[in-house]
Scaffold this motif. Structure first.
Motif, short mmCIF file in Angstrom:
data_model
loop_
_atom_site.label_atom_id
_atom_site.label_comp_id
_atom_site.label_asym_id
_atom_site.label_seq_id
_atom_site.Cartn_x
_atom_site.Cartn_y
_atom_site.Cartn_z
N LEU A 66 0.71 -1.24 0.28
CA LEU A 66 -0.03 -0.23 -0.09
C LEU A 66 0.97 0.98 0.00
CD1 LEU A 66 -2.62 1.79 0.20
CD2 LEU A 66 -2.64 1.24 2.81
N MET A 67 1.81 1.23 0.84
CA MET A 67 2.85 2.45 0.97
C MET A 67 3.53 2.61 -0.31
SD MET A 67 5.99 2.96 3.83
CE MET A 67 7.03 1.89 2.83
N HIS A 68 3.91 1.80 -1.04
CA HIS A 68 4.35 2.03 -2.59
C HIS A 68 3.45 2.41 -3.36
CE1 HIS A 68 6.99 1.10 -5.84
NE2 HIS A 68 6.21 0.61 -6.39
N ALA A 69 2.23 1.95 -3.38
CA ALA A 69 1.39 2.66 -4.17
C ALA A 69 0.83 3.85 -3.89
CB ALA A 69 -0.19 1.77 -4.37
N VAL A 70 1.00 4.37 -2.65
CA VAL A 70 0.43 5.60 -2.36
C VAL A 70 1.53 6.56 -2.87
CG1 VAL A 70 0.18 7.14 -0.23
CG2 VAL A 70 -1.12 4.84 -0.48
N ALA A 90 11.65 -5.50 10.48
CA ALA A 90 10.41 -5.20 9.62
C ALA A 90 10.50 -3.54 9.90
CB ALA A 90 9.36 -5.59 10.57
N ALA A 91 10.88 -2.84 11.04
CA ALA A 91 11.09 -1.51 11.19
C ALA A 91 11.89 -0.64 10.23
CB ALA A 91 11.01 -1.31 12.66
N ILE A 92 13.08 -1.30 10.16
CA ILE A 92 14.00 -0.80 9.15
C ILE A 92 13.79 -0.94 7.88
CG2 ILE A 92 16.38 -1.39 8.34
CD1 ILE A 92 17.23 -2.35 11.34
N GLN A 93 13.31 -2.32 7.35
CA GLN A 93 12.59 -2.10 5.87
C GLN A 93 11.71 -1.09 5.73
OE1 GLN A 93 10.79 -5.93 5.11
NE2 GLN A 93 10.90 -5.67 2.76
N ALA A 94 10.63 -0.99 6.59
CA ALA A 94 9.58 -0.04 6.54
C ALA A 94 10.22 1.38 6.24
CB ALA A 94 8.61 0.07 7.61
N LEU A 95 11.15 1.82 7.11
CA LEU A 95 11.54 2.98 7.19
C LEU A 95 12.52 3.10 5.76
CD1 LEU A 95 12.59 3.48 10.89
CD2 LEU A 95 10.61 4.62 9.46
N LYS A 96 13.18 2.31 5.36
CA LYS A 96 13.96 2.52 4.15
C LYS A 96 13.13 2.59 2.96
CE LYS A 96 18.43 0.09 5.49
NZ LYS A 96 19.16 -1.13 5.01
N GLY A 98 10.48 4.12 2.94
CA GLY A 98 9.84 5.49 2.92
C GLY A 98 8.75 5.60 3.75
N ALA A 99 8.54 4.88 4.85
CA ALA A 99 7.44 5.11 5.88
C ALA A 99 7.97 6.27 6.71
CB ALA A 99 7.31 3.69 6.73
N TYR A 100 7.05 7.08 7.17
CA TYR A 100 7.43 8.06 7.87
C TYR A 100 7.50 7.64 9.34
CZ TYR A 100 6.76 12.59 10.53
OH TYR A 100 6.92 13.66 11.17
N ASP A 101 6.95 6.71 10.06
CA ASP A 101 7.16 5.83 10.99
C ASP A 101 6.61 4.73 11.11
OD1 ASP A 101 8.14 5.76 13.63
OD2 ASP A 101 6.53 7.70 14.53
N PHE A 102 6.96 3.79 12.13
CA PHE A 102 6.64 2.45 12.37
C PHE A 102 6.42 2.24 13.87
CE2 PHE A 102 7.65 -1.84 13.24
CZ PHE A 102 7.25 -2.42 12.22
N ILE A 103 4.91 2.05 14.17
CA ILE A 103 4.41 1.79 15.61
C ILE A 103 3.89 0.46 15.76
CG2 ILE A 103 4.09 4.35 15.97
CD1 ILE A 103 1.35 4.09 15.21
N THR A 104 4.20 0.13 17.04
CA THR A 104 3.46 -1.17 17.38
C THR A 104 2.23 -1.16 17.85
OG1 THR A 104 4.76 -0.97 19.53
CG2 THR A 104 5.72 -2.28 17.73
N LYS A 105 1.29 -1.98 17.83
CA LYS A 105 0.01 -2.31 18.43
C LYS A 105 0.20 -3.20 19.65
CE LYS A 105 -2.19 -3.67 14.70
NZ LYS A 105 -3.30 -3.82 13.66
N PRO A 106 -0.61 -3.15 20.44
CA PRO A 106 -1.34 -2.01 20.81
C PRO A 106 -0.57 -0.94 21.53
CG PRO A 106 -1.28 -3.61 22.86
CD PRO A 106 -0.56 -4.15 21.73
N PHE A 107 -1.37 0.25 21.39
CA PHE A 107 -0.43 1.64 21.40
C PHE A 107 -0.29 1.73 23.16
CE2 PHE A 107 -2.99 2.92 17.52
CZ PHE A 107 -1.95 2.54 16.46
N LYS A 108 0.33 2.55 23.35
CA LYS A 108 0.45 2.80 24.92
C LYS A 108 0.68 4.47 24.86
CE LYS A 108 2.97 -1.39 26.02
NZ LYS A 108 4.46 -1.82 26.43
N GLN A 109 -0.14 4.98 26.02
CA GLN A 109 0.15 6.23 26.22
C GLN A 109 1.25 6.71 26.80
OE1 GLN A 109 -3.28 7.13 28.97
NE2 GLN A 109 -4.34 7.62 27.17
#
Length: 109
Positions: A66-70, A90-96, A98-109
């Motif tokens: 999806l990111m590539h298509a966008v 996975a985080a390194i691959q995503a950022l390389k 072009g991802a702006y950021d990479f976050i894990t679920k579930p989110f923490k405050q």
């Protein structure tokens, strides 16, 4: 100034709706898509400032696809990948890619 449009892409409907409602309550114009394919159709129709997408979605394209298509359709859009199965690789691959950021679920405050 018009609020930012945000697209949430996740195959888990409860999680997707929760994020859409949370962002709406903060003043964003948020909507959801259940797959990368559905998200691509939305991106063809309108500009989203930010897309939050799950990395792994069964039965179709991944968040990286999806990111590539966008990036091709609307390079002004920031893509943030989310996953419940985060690895450093996975985080390194995503950022390389072009991802702006990479976050894990579930989110923490």
């Amino acid at each position: 100034m018009e609020p930012y449009r945000v697209l949430i892409v996740d195959d888990e409907s409860d999680f997707r709706l929760l994020l859409v409602e949370a962002l709406d309550s903060l003043g964003y114009l948020a909507e959801g898509a259940e797959s990368a394919e559905a998200a691509i159709e939305k991106v063809k129709e309108e500009h989203f400032a930010i897309i939050f997408t799950d990395l792994n979605m069964p039965g179709g394209q991944s968040g990286l696809d999806l990111m590539h298509a966008v990036q091709t359709l609307d390079p002004r859009t920031f893509c943030i990948l989310m996953t419940g199965f985060a690895t450093t690789e996975a985080a390194i691959q995503a950022l390389k890619r072009g991802a702006y950021d990479f976050i894990t679920k579930p989110f923490k405050q």
